[in-house]
Design a protein around this motif. Structure first.
Motif, mmCIF file in Angstrom:
data_model
loop_
_atom_site.group_PDB
_atom_site.id
_atom_site.type_symbol
_atom_site.label_atom_id
_atom_site.label_comp_id
_atom_site.label_asym_id
_atom_site.label_seq_id
_atom_site.Cartn_x
_atom_site.Cartn_y
_atom_site.Cartn_z
ATOM 1 N N THR A 176 19.059 32.139 -0.824
ATOM 2 C CA THR A 176 18.006 33.106 -0.509
ATOM 3 C C THR A 176 18.264 34.389 -1.289
ATOM 4 O OG1 THR A 176 19.339 33.980 1.292
ATOM 5 C CG2 THR A 176 17.799 32.184 1.835
ATOM 6 N N ARG A 191 21.210 36.305 0.145
ATOM 7 C CA ARG A 191 22.528 35.759 -0.163
ATOM 8 C C ARG A 191 22.920 36.075 -1.614
ATOM 9 N NH1 ARG A 191 24.474 29.438 0.633
ATOM 10 N NH2 ARG A 191 26.690 29.847 0.289
ATOM 11 N N GLN A 207 16.479 21.252 -2.969
ATOM 12 C CA GLN A 207 16.242 22.165 -1.834
ATOM 13 C C GLN A 207 16.934 23.513 -2.040
ATOM 14 O OE1 GLN A 207 14.068 21.086 0.368
ATOM 15 N NE2 GLN A 207 14.042 19.181 -0.812
ATOM 16 N N TRP A 208 17.164 23.883 -3.292
ATOM 17 C CA TRP A 208 18.004 25.055 -3.557
ATOM 18 C C TRP A 208 17.461 26.350 -2.940
ATOM 19 C CZ3 TRP A 208 16.037 29.184 -6.276
ATOM 20 C CH2 TRP A 208 14.874 28.952 -7.031
ATOM 21 N N LYS A 209 16.133 26.420 -2.782
ATOM 22 C CA LYS A 209 15.564 27.675 -2.270
ATOM 23 C C LYS A 209 15.987 27.959 -0.832
ATOM 24 C CE LYS A 209 11.671 27.896 -5.394
ATOM 25 N NZ LYS A 209 10.242 27.883 -5.652
ATOM 26 N N THR A 210 16.271 26.872 -0.100
ATOM 27 C CA THR A 210 16.714 27.085 1.281
ATOM 28 C C THR A 210 18.192 27.486 1.317
ATOM 29 O OG1 THR A 210 17.387 24.773 1.569
ATOM 30 C CG2 THR A 210 15.109 25.312 2.114
ATOM 31 N N ILE A 211 18.897 27.198 0.228
ATOM 32 C CA ILE A 211 20.333 27.513 0.193
ATOM 33 C C ILE A 211 20.568 28.904 -0.388
ATOM 34 C CG2 ILE A 211 22.592 26.791 -0.719
ATOM 35 C CD1 ILE A 211 21.362 23.930 -0.975
ATOM 36 N N GLU A 241 18.277 24.376 -9.446
ATOM 37 C CA GLU A 241 18.100 22.994 -9.003
ATOM 38 C C GLU A 241 19.283 22.137 -9.447
ATOM 39 O OE1 GLU A 241 14.239 20.888 -8.908
ATOM 40 O OE2 GLU A 241 15.270 19.358 -10.098
#
Lengths: 375, 375
Positions: free
Chosen positions: B364, B367, B358-362, B352
């Motif tokens: 994955t 990735r 919104q780190w979870k969407t960035i 975070e």
């Protein structure tokens, strides 16, 4: 108090090998806009019982101010408003201590100082004297305090003095202006809330900020400096330059000046201030000139000792359109000058830091008086 | 331990208003070349009685070294030499505590940790567990320690981790690599003697110094940063650049790196580390890669997240002719990657801080695995 002895202690030099000061740091610190509201929660576990109050020493500037309403009073807690118009005095400390001792059956749970250097120094001294016999002047000097102070919390409302982090409380005594410099002087808790400095009048903001700037210049250019103090001093100086020479948003500027004051105070751990502070002590002692302003009055004339620093200082004066008082020493008698010169030259460690061990051959009383005459 | 809960505590966010961590600082610090010789004088007033020993936990690198002969042993004091080859473990802490409890009738007067991050973290954890029931893994997390630790002194012999000043002790437990992060973890006393770092092998010097450099980059580029942490982080970063990119005398370089580590550790007060640390935790957990090296292995591939930082890092690698191991993850199975990804993504606060809420969407799992595959 023997000054020679004092100097040795100040440098912590023992015969044959160097020993380094075991520096006391503030063990707890909160930083953040609005963090003042956490004061109640912080004090709660420190309350001994409902008869042992917290005493809040607050700059009387805040007497009819929101801040005074936000003090988390409980039980028989008390607010004492104190004027910061004059430099803090040993007899003032003694009077506050006597008043507290008379009024309460129990020793207070602690002392909270809220204000600038004057209030922060008074609160430190009061917390020492509540746990140590005698009067404040008995403890002016190095490591003369032998019992821990009462729990004490410092909350600066103006930035620059470094009193919130230092191990000294500088008091005007009957004989000298000198710090109670001890391991027990340092605050147990500090709250750094940059929002509290919103109300500072501009000239005060400048003079007090310059206290930080000037002691950084003095410590970084001194002979005592080491890598520990240097790293703090450099950061504080950098922050001062940003605050006083760049154009940054006000809120950001308050944050940075508060940190400059903090690091500037820490930079004194293994260093010392210098010529401006020594001379400023003389001005305060004789004329009651406040510390921040006194430093500025002196520093403007110290080009030969701190050329880079004075150049920056002149730029800062100009940028903020500050007019320093003139002719402050123009009507003084020779006796007056003798007193100031005597007080200033008594600060041996400051001179040795500034000019090296041979400082007496460099800064003669005549030369010093000539500097005072310019002010 | 609920990670959501944990995250809230880590950020100290309560509903509706921001509260700021009341950060514990090391209350006593000595800095100076040769200051290690003051250890005996510092411990003397802390000795409870002749039956309550000081236990010195020392990196076994020093077993036949002058330093071991300079330990100020008195009465039944004991030196325990410990290998720093592996990351410190919770079971190792439990074993040392059990051994001390069995051997002595009285609780020790204190614990002294001498070494790098591994030894400093072990000594912190041992001092906590000597005063708190249960085992080390019970306290991995935020503010789970409720009784003060035994008096403990930290003496770094390598610079960079910041363990000497931080409020955590990071341990490899049966389930996770996680810190015992509490107000009682912080050392009561630190001795910073740059001469003790003379013996550090060059690769260790580099990897551990990079720990500091990398956590400064991560905290300064993170979303949690405030002016307090920023001022420390900037100073630490500046010192790292001087040490690793300029040509300064060795003695000066040791001084500055020791201060970089100190300020770097302080910069975490109101900030967090980021992607390199999160991923490095995964590497340590699965492969036992040491923390400093792990950070370097990861950081070299983080251009897209820390472009300026990785550029500086590449210059530092080149200047000091450091060849990082290659193919570290080339023979791993999918299960292995899953474990590392799971451990790394579990460090929610770090992500975070690095990438925002919104780190979870960035970041994955796919990735993240692709990043590990480059190592």
């Amino acid at each position: 108090m023997k000054t020679e002895d004092n100097l040795k202690k100040e440098k912590n030099i023992s015969i044959g090998k160097t020993t380094y000061r075991n520096f006391p740091m503030v063990p707890r610190v909160v930083f953040g806009k609005g963090s003042f509201s956490q004061l109640g929660d912080i004090l709660l576990p420190k309350r001994k019982n409902s008869e042992a109050p917290f005493i809040f020493l607050i700059d009387d500037f805040f007497e009819n101010h929101m801040l005074a309403l936000q003090i988390p009073l409980l039980f028989n807690d008390e607010i004492i408003f104190i004027s910061a118009e004059e430099e803090p005095k040993t007899e003032q400390v003694d009077a506050i201590v006597a008043r507290i001792n008379e009024k309460y059956d129990e020793k207070p749970s602690g002392i909270v100082g809220i204000g600038g250097g004057t209030l922060l120094d008074l609160a430190k001294a009061v917390s020492i004297l509540l746990n140590n016999k005698g009067t404040a002047k008995d403890y002016q000097g190095w490591d003369l305090v032998h019992k821990p102070a009462l729990y004490h919390v410092g909350i600066p409302t103006i930035s620059g003095t470094g009193a919130e982090v230092s191990r000294t409380t500088v008091l005007l005594g009957p004989e000298r202006k000198l710090g109670i410099n001890s391991d027990y002087t340092t605050y147990d808790q500090v709250i750094l809330d940059p929002d509290l400095t919103k109300t500072v009048p501009k000239d005060q903001w400048f003079y007090t900020g310059m206290d930080c700037f000037i002691h950084c210049i003095e410590s970084l250019n001194g002979t005592y400096i080491n890598a520990f103090s240097k790293s703090y001093g450099e950061k504080a100086l950098e922050l001062c330059k940003e605050v006083f020479l760049e154009d940054i948003p006000e809120s950001e500027s308050r944050d940075r000046l508060m940190m400059a004051s903090w690091h500037g105070g820490m930079s004194i751990a293994y260093s010392q201030v210098g010529i401006a502070h020594a001379m400023s002590y003389g001005l305060s002692y004789l004329l009651g000139v406040k510390h921040g302003l006194g430093n500025c009055l002196v520093f403007q004339h110290l080009q030969e000792f701190y050329p880079e620093g004075v150049k920056l200082f002149d730029q800062m004066l100009e940028k903020h359109n500050i007019q320093l008082p003139k002719g402050v020493c123009s009507n003084l008698t020779q006796d007056d000058f003798d007193i100031m010169v005597h007080v200033a030259l008594g600060m041996e460690a400051l001179w040795e830091n500034a000019l090296g061990p041979q400082w007496k051959t460099i800064m003669t009383p005549e030369r010093l008086q000539a500097l005072y005459e310019k002010i």
